[in-house]
Design a protein around this motif. Structure first.
Motif, PDB file in Angstrom:
ATOM      1  N   UNK A   1       3.375 -13.197  -0.994  1.00 50.90           N
ATOM      2  CA  UNK A   1       3.755 -12.982  -2.465  1.00 50.90           C
ATOM      3  C   UNK A   1       4.070 -11.160  -1.981  1.00 50.90           C
ATOM      4  N   UNK A   2       3.296 -10.436  -0.806  1.00 50.51           N
ATOM      5  CA  UNK A   2       3.361  -9.331  -0.867  1.00 50.51           C
ATOM      6  C   UNK A   2       5.048  -8.893  -0.281  1.00 50.51           C
ATOM      7  N   UNK A   3       4.840  -9.647   0.284  1.00 50.08           N
ATOM      8  CA  UNK A   3       6.556  -9.367   1.265  1.00 50.08           C
ATOM      9  C   UNK A   3       5.468  -8.110   2.533  1.00 50.08           C
ATOM     10  N   UNK A   4       6.930  -6.965   2.380  1.00 55.88           N
ATOM     11  CA  UNK A   4       6.307  -6.259   3.822  1.00 55.88           C
ATOM     12  C   UNK A   4       5.674  -5.407   3.539  1.00 55.88           C
ATOM     13  N   UNK A   5       4.303  -5.517   2.108  1.00 58.35           N
ATOM     14  CA  UNK A   5       4.032  -4.191   1.894  1.00 58.35           C
ATOM     15  C   UNK A   5       2.889  -3.959   3.195  1.00 58.35           C
ATOM     16  N   UNK A   6       2.299  -4.663   3.873  1.00 59.82           N
ATOM     17  CA  UNK A   6       1.449  -4.410   4.255  1.00 59.82           C
ATOM     18  C   UNK A   6       2.077  -3.347   5.342  1.00 59.82           C
ATOM     19  N   UNK A   7       3.273  -3.448   6.296  1.00 61.51           N
ATOM     20  CA  UNK A   7       3.720  -2.770   6.776  1.00 61.51           C
ATOM     21  C   UNK A   7       4.459  -1.479   6.089  1.00 61.51           C
ATOM     22  N   UNK A   8       4.872  -1.258   5.115  1.00 56.92           N
ATOM     23  CA  UNK A   8       5.548  -0.710   4.764  1.00 56.92           C
ATOM     24  C   UNK A   8       4.744   0.097   3.738  1.00 56.92           C
ATOM     25  N   UNK A   9       2.930   0.002   3.944  1.00 59.16           N
ATOM     26  CA  UNK A   9       1.971   0.891   3.035  1.00 59.16           C
ATOM     27  C   UNK A   9       1.348   1.897   4.307  1.00 59.16           C
ATOM     28  N   UNK A  10       1.757   1.897   5.154  1.00 55.73           N
ATOM     29  CA  UNK A  10       1.566   2.278   6.598  1.00 55.73           C
ATOM     30  C   UNK A  10       2.562   3.492   6.804  1.00 55.73           C
ATOM     31  N   UNK A  11       3.444   3.600   5.457  1.00 57.07           N
ATOM     32  CA  UNK A  11       4.470   4.565   6.391  1.00 57.07           C
ATOM     33  C   UNK A  11       4.608   5.433   4.725  1.00 57.07           C
ATOM     34  N   UNK A  12       5.446   7.104   5.299  1.00 56.34           N
ATOM     35  CA  UNK A  12       4.830   7.912   4.570  1.00 56.34           C
ATOM     36  C   UNK A  12       5.516   7.507   3.583  1.00 56.34           C
ATOM     37  N   UNK A  13       5.603   7.736   2.172  1.00 57.17           N
ATOM     38  CA  UNK A  13       6.896   7.455   0.863  1.00 57.17           C
ATOM     39  C   UNK A  13       8.180   7.976   1.251  1.00 57.17           C
ATOM     40  N   UNK A  14       8.308   9.448   1.673  1.00 54.48           N
ATOM     41  CA  UNK A  14       9.837   9.970   2.824  1.00 54.48           C
ATOM     42  C   UNK A  14      10.173   9.699   3.551  1.00 54.48           C
ATOM     43  N   UNK A  15       9.601   8.315   4.024  1.00 56.09           N
ATOM     44  CA  UNK A  15       9.995   8.155   4.847  1.00 56.09           C
ATOM     45  C   UNK A  15      11.161   6.474   4.786  1.00 56.09           C
ATOM     46  N   UNK A  16      12.221   6.971   5.653  1.00 54.86           N
ATOM     47  CA  UNK A  16      13.325   6.049   5.197  1.00 54.86           C
ATOM     48  C   UNK A  16      13.200   4.360   5.979  1.00 54.86           C
ATOM     49  N   UNK A  17      12.702   3.586   5.565  1.00 55.67           N
ATOM     50  CA  UNK A  17      12.554   2.543   6.021  1.00 55.67           C
ATOM     51  C   UNK A  17      13.313   1.259   5.651  1.00 55.67           C
ATOM     52  N   UNK A  18      13.808   0.243   7.004  1.00 55.09           N
ATOM     53  CA  UNK A  18      14.705  -0.954   6.756  1.00 55.09           C
ATOM     54  C   UNK A  18      14.046  -2.159   7.453  1.00 55.09           C
ATOM     55  N   UNK A  19      13.405  -3.209   5.899  1.00 57.53           N
ATOM     56  CA  UNK A  19      13.178  -4.568   7.222  1.00 57.53           C
ATOM     57  C   UNK A  19      13.876  -5.106   7.315  1.00 57.53           C
ATOM     58  N   UNK A  20      14.034  -6.230   8.590  1.00 55.67           N
ATOM     59  CA  UNK A  20      14.163  -6.796   8.865  1.00 55.67           C
ATOM     60  C   UNK A  20      13.796  -8.130   8.553  1.00 55.67           C
ATOM     61  N   UNK A  21      14.215  -9.387   7.886  1.00 55.42           N
ATOM     62  CA  UNK A  21      13.618 -10.165   7.129  1.00 55.42           C
ATOM     63  C   UNK A  21      14.039 -11.724   7.324  1.00 55.42           C
ATOM     64  N   UNK A  22      13.512 -12.789   7.220  1.00 52.87           N
ATOM     65  CA  UNK A  22      14.109 -14.236   7.660  1.00 52.87           C
ATOM     66  C   UNK A  22      13.452 -14.305   6.468  1.00 52.87           C
ATOM     67  N   UNK A  23      14.828 -14.435   5.225  1.00 54.68           N
ATOM     68  CA  UNK A  23      14.979 -15.559   4.408  1.00 54.68           C
ATOM     69  C   UNK A  23      16.563 -16.195   3.975  1.00 54.68           C
ATOM     70  N   UNK A  24      16.981 -17.207   4.906  1.00 55.67           N
ATOM     71  CA  UNK A  24      18.259 -18.083   4.433  1.00 55.67           C
ATOM     72  C   UNK A  24      19.368 -17.855   2.852  1.00 55.67           C
ATOM     73  N   UNK A  25      20.090 -17.099   2.519  1.00 55.39           N
ATOM     74  CA  UNK A  25      21.029 -17.390   1.659  1.00 55.39           C
ATOM     75  C   UNK A  25      20.998 -15.851   0.531  1.00 55.39           C
TER      76      UNK A  25
END
Length: 532
Positions: free
Chosen positions: A151-175
Motif C-alpha cells: 500500500x505504501x510502495x517505496x516509502x519505507x526507504x524513500x523516507x530515509x532519504x533527504x527531500x532534495x535527494x534525487x532518487x530512482x526506484x526500480x520496481x517489479x510491476x509488469x505492465x
C-alpha cells in the motif's frame, strides 16, 4: 651581496629537490626555474651596475642592495610557501601518495570507505542508514523485489532519504510505463517483463556522493525485516571519480552499465561513466529476460561459465559446490549437471541425464530447523520467504540427496541469503590437483593461485534465476534463457585467503529422515507469501 645570493640559490635548489619528489610538482618546478632565471638576471644586473657606476652614492647603493635583498628573500619564501601549499593539496588529492580509501575515511566526520566489504545485513557493520549516509547522499538508484508494504510502495526507504535527494526506484510491476515521475525528486522505474512470467528480483543500490559512487549488491529487499531480522548477504565497494576520461569502462563498470541499460531507460545510468572501476574486487554476474545482443556470455549460466573460465577453472577439475538458497523450484538432475559444469567454465551441449548427482550441495532449511528458530511455538520472522512446494520435492527427477540443512550462525534467525561457495577438493594443493587432471604427473600452471570463488547476490538456485541453454530461434546460436532479472558478485578465492564469509553453519548437515520446510503447508492458516 654574494653571500645572500648564494643562500638564495641554495634555497631555490632545495626547493627544486623537494619538488622533484612528487610528479605533481612539475608546474612548481617551472615556476621555480623562471624564478631562478629572474634572480640570476637581477644578480647580474646588480653586479654590473655596481662595477660600472662609480658615481653612485654609497647610501643609494645600500638602499638598492637592501631592496633587492628583501625582494629576493621574499620571493624565495613565497616559493617555499607555495611549494608547501601545493604539496599539501597533492597529498589530499593524489591516490599515489595517499590511497583513496585512506583519504575517504578521513574526508568527513563519521564517514566510512567501503573496499569490497562483505557481511550480514543484520550485523552492526552493515547498518542500512550508514550505507545510505543520507546527509551526504546526492542521488541514488534503489532496486528491490519487495518494499515491505504494497500500500505504501517505496516509502519505507524513500523516507530515509533527504527531500532534495534525487532518487530512482526500480520496481517489479509488469505492465507499467518504463518511467514514472512520482514527484520532482522521486522516479519509479519499471523494467520490461515478458507476459505471464518473470520477476524483477535485483537487490541493488547505487549511491552518489561528492567523492565516490557506492555500489551495494545484496540478497536483501529494501524492507525492515531484511535489514534487521533475517540473514542476508551484502557486498559494498566505493569507486572514486575518474581522474580523466578514457574510451572504455573497465570490466566491472562496463558490465554494470550494459546491464542497467536493459533494466531501465533512464539517463541516470550514464552517471556510471564518470567513475573509475579499475579497483573492482569482484566480477558481476547477472540474469535478464530482456532481449539483448551481448551473446551467451552475458546472462545467467552463460555469464557464470564465462567468468569462472576467466578465473582458470576447467571442467575436469575436482571441485565442490555449496549453495545456500531461500527458494527452490522444480530442481532436476540434468539441469544440476549443467549448473555444475558452468561453475568451472563449461556449458556442455548434452548434460548427463543418468549420472549420479555431482558434488553439489544445496542448503535449504528443514522444517525442524525453521520451527526451532521460532519463539514460544510461533513461526520465526522471515519463514514466509523460504519457498519450496512439496509437489516439486516429490517429483521423480528431484535430486533429494543433494539437500543439506541451512542453519544460521545467529541463534533463532532465518536466512534469506543466496551464497555459493565453490572450492577445489579439500586436502589437495592446486598443483596436486592439476597433476591428477593432466595425468602426466606434472603440475600445470594455476592461474593467479585461484582455488575457488564465492558468489553473493539475488540468484536463488532455480532455473528461473539462472536460465537454461537453448538454440536461438532467430540466429541458431546457443543462448541462455532466463525468466528473472538477477544480479550478484563473484569473488575469487586464492591460496592463503581466509575462509569466505557465510551466514550459515559449516559443514552443513544431511537431512537424514527430516523434511524440507514447505511454506504453504505450514502457513496455510493465516500465512501470506513474502519477499523472495
Amino acid at each position: 651581496m654574494e653571500e645572500i645570493d648564494d643562500d638564495l640559490r641554495l634555497a631555490i635548489e632545495l626547493s627544486l629537490q623537494d619538488a622533484n619528489r612528487d610528479e605533481e610538482d612539475e608546474d612548481l618546478q617551472r615556476a621555480l626555474a623562471l624564478s631562478q632565471a629572474e634572480v640570476n638576471d637581477r644578480i647580474d644586473v646588480s653586479s654590473s651596475q655596481s662595477s660600472a657606476s662609480s658615481v653612485t652614492k654609497p647610501d643609494q647603493n645600500f638602499a638598492v642592495a637592501d631592496a633587492s635583498d628583501t625582494f629576493l628573500l621574499n620571493r624565495a619564501n613565497m616559493e617555499r610557501d607555495r611549494l608547501e601549499r601545493l604539496r599539501k593539496r597533492v597529498a589530499d588529492a593524489s591516490s599515489d601518495e595517499e590511497p583513496f580509501s585512506k583519504r575517504f575515511k578521513t574526508a568527513g566526520e563519521n564517514r566510512r570507505y567501503w573496499e569490497a566489504s562483505v557481511g550480514n545485513t543484520c550485523s552492526a557493520d552493515f547498518v542500512l542508514d550508514s550505507l545510505i549516509d543520507a546527509r551526504n547522499l546526492r542521488s541514488g538508484l534503489f532496486s528491490s523485489f519487495d518494499w515491505g508494504n504494497r500500500d505504501k510502495g517505496v516509502e519505507w526507504i524513500a523516507d530515509r532519504l533527504g527531500k532534495d535527494t534525487d532518487a530512482y526506484f526500480v520496481v517489479h510491476e509488469p505492465g507499467k510505463p518504463r518511467v514514472v515521475q512520482a514527484s520532482p525528486k522521486r522516479n519509479l522505474l519499471y523494467p520490461p517483463i515478458p507476459a505471464n512470467f518473470g520477476t524483477m528480483h535485483v537487490k541493488l543500490m547505487l549511491l552518489i556522493f561528492q567523492d565516490c559512487l557506492r555500489v551495494v549488491i545484496t540478497s536483501a529487499n529494501l524492507t525492515q525485516r531484511d535489514w534487521s531480522t533475517v540473514d542476508n548477504v551484502v557486498f559494498v565497494q566505493d569507486f572514486p571519480p575518474r581522474a580523466s576520461p578514457f574510451a572504455a569502462l573497465p570490466s566491472f563498470g562496463d558490465y554494470l552499465h550494459k546491464y542497467l541499460k536493459l533494466l531501465t531507460e533512464h539517463k541516470f545510468v550514464e552517471v556510471l561513466k564518470e567513475y573509475d572501476f579499475s579497483s573492482a574486487k569482484a566480477e558481476l554476474v547477472g540474469s535478464t529476460p530482456a532481449a539483448h545482443s551481448f551473446g551467451i556470455d552475458f546472462c545467467g549460466l552463460g555469464r557464470l561459465a564465462a567468468v569462472t573460465k576467466k578465473l582458470g577453472f576447467k571442467p575436469k577439475e575436482g571441485y565442490n559446490v555449496e549453495y545456500q538458497t531461500s527458494s527452490l523450484g522444480a530442481l532436476k538432475l540434468p539441469w544440476l549437471h549443467l549448473f555444475y559444469a558452468a561453475c568451472a567454465g563449461s556449458l556442455p551441449h548434452s548434460p548427463s541425464t543418468s549420472a549420479p548427482p555431482p558434488p553439489f550441495r544445496v542448503l535449504f532449511p528443514t522444517s525442524d530447523s525453521v520451527l526451532a528458530a521460532g519463539r514460544r511455538g510461533s513461526f520465526p520472522e522471515g519463514c514466509e520467504a523460504i519457498c519450496l512446494e512439496r509437489k516439486w520435492y516429490e517429483a521423480p527427477m528431484f535430486p533429494k540427496s543433494v539437500l543439506r540443512d541451512s542453519v544460521s550462525t545467529r541463534p533463532g534467525a532465518i536466512s534469506h541469503a543466496k551464497v555459493m561457495v565453490v572450492e577445489r577438493n579439500a586436502g589437495k594443493t592446486l598443483k596436486d590437483q592439476s597433476r591428477e587432471n593432466n595425468g602426466s604427473g606434472e603440475a600445470a600452471e594455476v592461474k593467479d593461485g585461484v582455488k575457488g570463488w564465492v558468489y553473493y547476490g539475488s540468484h536463488n538456485c532455480t532455473q528461473s534465476a539462472w536460465g537454461t541453454i537453448a538454440k536461438s530461434r532467430t540466429t541458431s546460436q546457443r543462448e541462455c534463457r532466463t525468466n528473472n532479472y538477477e544480479l550478484g558478485v563473484l569473488i575469487p578465492l586464492r591460496e592463503g585467503d581466509n575462509p569466505p564469509f557465510v551466514p550459515y553453519k559449516r559443514p552443513p548437515e544431511e537431512y537424514g529422515t527430516r523434511q524440507p520446510w514447505f511454506r504453504m503447508e505450514h502457513l496455510a492458516q493465516g500465512g501470506a507469501p513474502g519477499g523472495q
